[in-house]
Design a protein around this motif. Structure first.
Motif, mmCIF file in Angstrom:
data_model
loop_
_atom_site.group_PDB
_atom_site.id
_atom_site.type_symbol
_atom_site.label_atom_id
_atom_site.label_comp_id
_atom_site.label_asym_id
_atom_site.label_seq_id
_atom_site.Cartn_x
_atom_site.Cartn_y
_atom_site.Cartn_z
ATOM 1 N N ILE A 147 0.864 -1.177 0.000
ATOM 2 C CA ILE A 147 0.000 0.000 0.000
ATOM 3 C C ILE A 147 0.900 1.225 0.000
ATOM 4 C CG2 ILE A 147 -1.743 1.308 1.264
ATOM 5 C CD1 ILE A 147 -2.788 -1.347 2.328
ATOM 6 N N ASN A 148 0.806 2.018 -1.069
ATOM 7 C CA ASN A 148 1.646 3.217 -1.236
ATOM 8 C C ASN A 148 3.126 2.913 -1.068
ATOM 9 O OD1 ASN A 148 -0.509 4.882 -1.788
ATOM 10 N ND2 ASN A 148 -0.773 5.500 0.321
ATOM 11 N N GLY A 149 3.558 1.763 -1.520
ATOM 12 C CA GLY A 149 4.964 1.394 -1.460
ATOM 13 C C GLY A 149 5.396 0.742 -0.159
ATOM 14 N N ALA A 150 4.516 0.666 0.814
ATOM 15 C CA ALA A 150 4.846 0.018 2.089
ATOM 16 C C ALA A 150 4.380 -1.435 2.046
ATOM 17 C CB ALA A 150 4.184 0.747 3.249
ATOM 18 N N VAL A 151 5.246 -2.348 2.466
ATOM 19 C CA VAL A 151 4.906 -3.766 2.476
ATOM 20 C C VAL A 151 4.122 -4.074 3.751
ATOM 21 C CG1 VAL A 151 5.833 -6.106 2.530
ATOM 22 C CG2 VAL A 151 6.930 -4.357 1.133
ATOM 23 N N LEU A 152 2.931 -4.654 3.566
ATOM 24 C CA LEU A 152 2.070 -5.026 4.691
ATOM 25 C C LEU A 152 1.615 -6.464 4.518
ATOM 26 C CD1 LEU A 152 -0.285 -1.914 4.887
ATOM 27 C CD2 LEU A 152 1.750 -2.348 6.232
ATOM 28 N N TRP A 153 1.247 -7.073 5.624
ATOM 29 C CA TRP A 153 0.656 -8.407 5.615
ATOM 30 C C TRP A 153 -0.798 -8.255 6.013
ATOM 31 C CZ3 TRP A 153 3.026 -12.730 3.892
ATOM 32 C CH2 TRP A 153 4.410 -12.650 3.696
ATOM 33 N N TYR A 197 -0.556 -6.017 9.239
ATOM 34 C CA TYR A 197 0.683 -6.030 10.001
ATOM 35 C C TYR A 197 1.804 -5.474 9.127
ATOM 36 C CZ TYR A 197 -1.788 -9.304 13.054
ATOM 37 O OH TYR A 197 -2.694 -9.887 13.905
ATOM 38 N N GLN A 198 2.742 -4.780 9.755
ATOM 39 C CA GLN A 198 3.900 -4.258 9.047
ATOM 40 C C GLN A 198 5.161 -4.786 9.714
ATOM 41 O OE1 GLN A 198 4.444 0.006 9.172
ATOM 42 N NE2 GLN A 198 5.430 -0.006 7.173
ATOM 43 N N TYR A 201 8.617 -4.875 11.400
ATOM 44 C CA TYR A 201 9.297 -3.822 12.152
ATOM 45 C C TYR A 201 10.288 -4.449 13.130
ATOM 46 C CZ TYR A 201 10.006 0.395 14.916
ATOM 47 O OH TYR A 201 10.569 1.471 15.548
ATOM 48 N N GLY A 202 11.560 -4.389 12.808
ATOM 49 C CA GLY A 202 12.622 -4.846 13.709
ATOM 50 C C GLY A 202 12.536 -6.304 14.119
ATOM 51 N N GLY A 203 12.295 -7.212 13.200
ATOM 52 C CA GLY A 203 12.254 -8.632 13.522
ATOM 53 C C GLY A 203 10.914 -9.100 14.066
ATOM 54 N N ARG A 204 9.952 -8.233 14.173
ATOM 55 C CA ARG A 204 8.596 -8.595 14.595
ATOM 56 C C ARG A 204 7.615 -7.798 13.743
ATOM 57 N NH1 ARG A 204 8.491 -5.605 20.468
ATOM 58 N NH2 ARG A 204 9.515 -3.740 19.742
ATOM 59 N N TYR A 205 6.357 -7.852 14.077
ATOM 60 C CA TYR A 205 5.336 -7.192 13.281
ATOM 61 C C TYR A 205 4.502 -6.270 14.167
ATOM 62 C CZ TYR A 205 6.612 -10.829 10.013
ATOM 63 O OH TYR A 205 7.325 -11.653 9.187
ATOM 64 N N VAL A 206 4.150 -5.119 13.618
ATOM 65 C CA VAL A 206 3.320 -4.170 14.336
ATOM 66 C C VAL A 206 1.970 -4.109 13.641
ATOM 67 C CG1 VAL A 206 4.195 -2.176 13.037
ATOM 68 C CG2 VAL A 206 3.175 -1.810 15.268
ATOM 69 N N VAL A 207 0.901 -4.045 14.442
ATOM 70 C CA VAL A 207 -0.436 -3.916 13.887
ATOM 71 C C VAL A 207 -0.600 -2.471 13.400
ATOM 72 C CG1 VAL A 207 -2.909 -4.007 14.405
ATOM 73 C CG2 VAL A 207 -1.353 -5.663 15.438
#
Length: 89
Positions: free
Chosen positions: A63-69, A76-77, A79-85
Motif C-alpha cells: 500500500i503506497n509502497g509500504a509492504v504489509l501483511w 501487520y507491518q 518492524y525490527g524482527g517482529r510485526y506491528v499492527v
C-alpha cells in the motif's frame, strides 16, 4: 552604518558562495520522495501492538509502497524482527 562590516567581511568573500536550494531532495516539501513518504504516513498508522509471528493465511500486500501483511481484517507491518499492527485509512 554597515560600511565597517562590509569592509571586515571583504577578505572572506572568495569563501562565501551563493546559497542553492536543492529541489528534489527527499526532505524538501515539493519532492516526489517527500510527498510519497507523507502520503504513506497519512494512510498507514502504527499501533503499539506487536506480535512475533503472523497468524495463519496472511497475504503480502503493498500500500503506497509500504509492504504489509493482510490477515483477515488486520494489517501487520514488519518492524525490527517482529510485526506491528497498523490501521489503514
Amino acid at each position: 552604518m554597515f560600511a565597517g562590516l562590509v569592509e571586515a567581511l571583504t577578505p572572506f568573500a572568495p569563501f562565501v558562495g551563493d546559497a542553492q536550494a536543492r529541489v528534489g531532495r527527499p526532505l524538501t516539501p515539493g519532492s516526489v520522495a517527500g510527498v510519497a513518504r507523507r502520503t504513506t504516513r497519512r494512510t498507514i498508522r502504527r499501533t503499539t501492538v506487536y506480535v512475533t509471528r503472523l497468524p495463519a493465511a496472511c497475504v503480502k500486500t503493498s500500500i503506497n509502497g509500504a509492504v504489509l501483511w493482510h490477515c483477515g481484517s488486520t494489517y501487520y507491518q514488519p518492524y525490527g524482527g517482529r510485526y506491528v499492527v497498523v490501521h489503514v485509512q
